[in-house]
Design an enzyme around this catalytic site. Structure first.
Site, PDB file in Angstrom:
ATOM      1  CG  HIS A 203      -0.261   0.099   2.707  1.00  0.00           C
ATOM      2  ND1 HIS A 203       0.268  -1.215   3.025  1.00  0.00           N
ATOM      3  CD2 HIS A 203      -0.216   1.109   3.435  1.00  0.00           C
ATOM      4  CE1 HIS A 203       0.539  -0.661   4.187  1.00  0.00           C
ATOM      5  NE2 HIS A 203       0.460   0.534   4.600  1.00  0.00           N
ATOM      6  CG  ASP A 204       2.123   3.671   2.807  1.00  0.00           C
ATOM      7  OD1 ASP A 204       1.262   4.382   1.947  1.00  0.00           O
ATOM      8  OD2 ASP A 204       2.036   3.585   4.007  1.00  0.00           O
TER       9      ASP A 204
ATOM     10  CE  LYS B 108       3.944   6.555   3.645  1.00  0.00           C
ATOM     11  NZ  LYS B 108       3.834   6.185   5.240  1.00  0.00           N
TER      12      LYS B 108
ATOM     13  CG  HIS C  11       2.978   7.905  -0.738  1.00  0.00           C
ATOM     14  ND1 HIS C  11       2.353   8.853   0.129  1.00  0.00           N
ATOM     15  CD2 HIS C  11       2.372   6.677  -0.539  1.00  0.00           C
ATOM     16  CE1 HIS C  11       1.506   8.116   0.797  1.00  0.00           C
ATOM     17  NE2 HIS C  11       1.244   6.791   0.757  1.00  0.00           N
TER      18      HIS C  11
ATOM     19  CG  HIS D 195      -3.593   3.306   0.768  1.00  0.00           C
ATOM     20  ND1 HIS D 195      -2.756   3.659  -0.221  1.00  0.00           N
ATOM     21  CD2 HIS D 195      -2.787   3.667   1.934  1.00  0.00           C
ATOM     22  CE1 HIS D 195      -1.543   3.886   0.150  1.00  0.00           C
ATOM     23  NE2 HIS D 195      -1.711   4.147   1.612  1.00  0.00           N
ATOM     24  CG  HIS D 196      -3.029   8.132   1.579  1.00  0.00           C
ATOM     25  ND1 HIS D 196      -3.218   8.310   2.916  1.00  0.00           N
ATOM     26  CD2 HIS D 196      -1.911   7.371   1.016  1.00  0.00           C
ATOM     27  CE1 HIS D 196      -2.017   7.621   3.368  1.00  0.00           C
ATOM     28  NE2 HIS D 196      -1.371   7.238   2.446  1.00  0.00           N
TER      29      HIS D 196
END
Length: 346
Positions: free
Chosen positions: A209-210, A213, A238, A264-265
């Site tokens: 998910h990240d 980054k 990101h 997801h953000h």
């Protein structure tokens, strides 16, 4: 080869059997059409040929042939008509009903032997070919499943490697990545619109998910204090970075990871980032991981904050029901809170 001989005159049956016994055939026989249909249904798997008279009491040969050909279990059995009728109409009707040949009585022994040999061998060859095709199809399906499983395992391995790289390059911990995966899978498990396959896809794709980054400058990612407005804007990029990295894949797990990382953000009320999607415009996988990520992040300490109590985290999620989070997912979360709480202690 097993042959059924059907004729209302027993002497004709005996003549045919005497001729054909030289070919080491086995026989069944019937003197009436109804009796023949019973034998054909009972012995369909063993029968290699039916020799069928036309003119018989109760059920004639035409009707027998039609019934055999209409039944999927018997339709492939070859039928040769044996009849004293020699006119074109009779011949045409026999072939129209699905017969493979027609022999006029009285027949010559050599003719009967030759035609029976041709059609029984052809039928056996067709059955062998069909069986070979079935075996080949089975092998192909097995190989396809094996390759699909291997490809899926490769995708999972690659996701695990990238998640490990993300852990070393960002502020994410391995425990957080694992917990988000398990929380997301549990949310998917209880969602009425998702299948068991969806649960596994979410479980294996959520750790990414990240991943975006990794493209954020190190000094911003690891800054201990609050971000400036410019730094926060760079951090908000990101999800787009992740989608650029993963979005071109044609593989299911990687596509799911790209969607999760990209969305997801986003927030239920449309005030999230990077695209300001609203409600069900956000993919269900993205909505699931959004809740899972916040729940775990708030429940654990980071370099810039202390861990919140579980009561405070739940209150935050309920306060943002319908604004930040999907209401249906919040209801699932609250209903099964003990199970989600257990994951945070892992």
């Amino acid at each position: 080869m097993h042959i059924l001989i059907v004729d209302d005159v027993p002497e004709n049956i005996q003549v045919a059997m005497n001729i054909l016994k030289e070919g080491e055939h086995t026989f069944s026989f019937a003197t009436r059409g109804g009796e023949a249909l019973t034998i054909i249904e009972r012995e369909a798997a063993q029968l290699d040929l039916v020799l069928l008279d036309i003119m018989m009491p109760d059920v004639d040969g035409y009707s027998v042939c039609q019934s055999v050909k209409e039944n999927p279990a018997t339709s492939a059995i070859p039928i040769i008509f044996l009849s004293a009728k020699s006119n074109v109409d009779a011949l045409s009707k026999c072939f129209a009903l699905g017969a493979v040949d027609y022999i006029t009585k009285p027949f010559h022994a050599e003719e009967l032997l030759a035609r029976v040999k041709t059609h029984t061998e052809l039928y056996r060859a067709k059955k062998l070919l069909q069986q070979s095709n079935i075996e080949l199809s089975t092998k192909i399906k097995f190989e396809h499943r094996r390759l699909s499983s291997e490809l899926e395992d490769n995708q999972k391995e690659m996701i695990a490697m990238l998640a490990g790289l993300m852990e070393s390059a960002s502020d994410e911990t391995g425990q957080h990545i694992y917990r988000v995966s398990e929380i997301s899978a549990l949310l998917a498990h209880y969602h009425p619109a998702l299948s068991a396959d969806d649960v596994e896809v979410v479980r294996h794709a959520a750790p990414m998910h990240d991943i975006g980054k990794m493209m954020v400058p190190y000094e911003i990612l690891h800054k201990p204090g609050r971000y400036t407005e410019e730094e926060f804007q760079q951090m908000q990029e990101h999800p787009a970075h992740a989608y650029k990295l993963l979005g071109g894949s044609g593989r299911q797990l990687i596509r799911a990871a790209a969607t999760i990382a990209h969305e997801h953000h986003e927030k239920w009320n449309g005030k999230g980032y990077p695209r300001g999607l609203q409600g069900e415009e956000i993919h269900i996988y993205g909505r699931i991981v959004a809740l899972a990520d916040v729940f775990d992040a708030l429940s654990h300490a980071r370099s810039y904050k202390d861990a919140w109590s579980i009561e405070k985290v739940v209150a935050y999620i309920e306060d943002h029901n319908g604004t930040q989070f999907d209401p249906e997912l919040v209801n699932i979360f609250v209903e099964h809170l003990d199970e989600f709480r257990a994951i945070t202690h892992q």
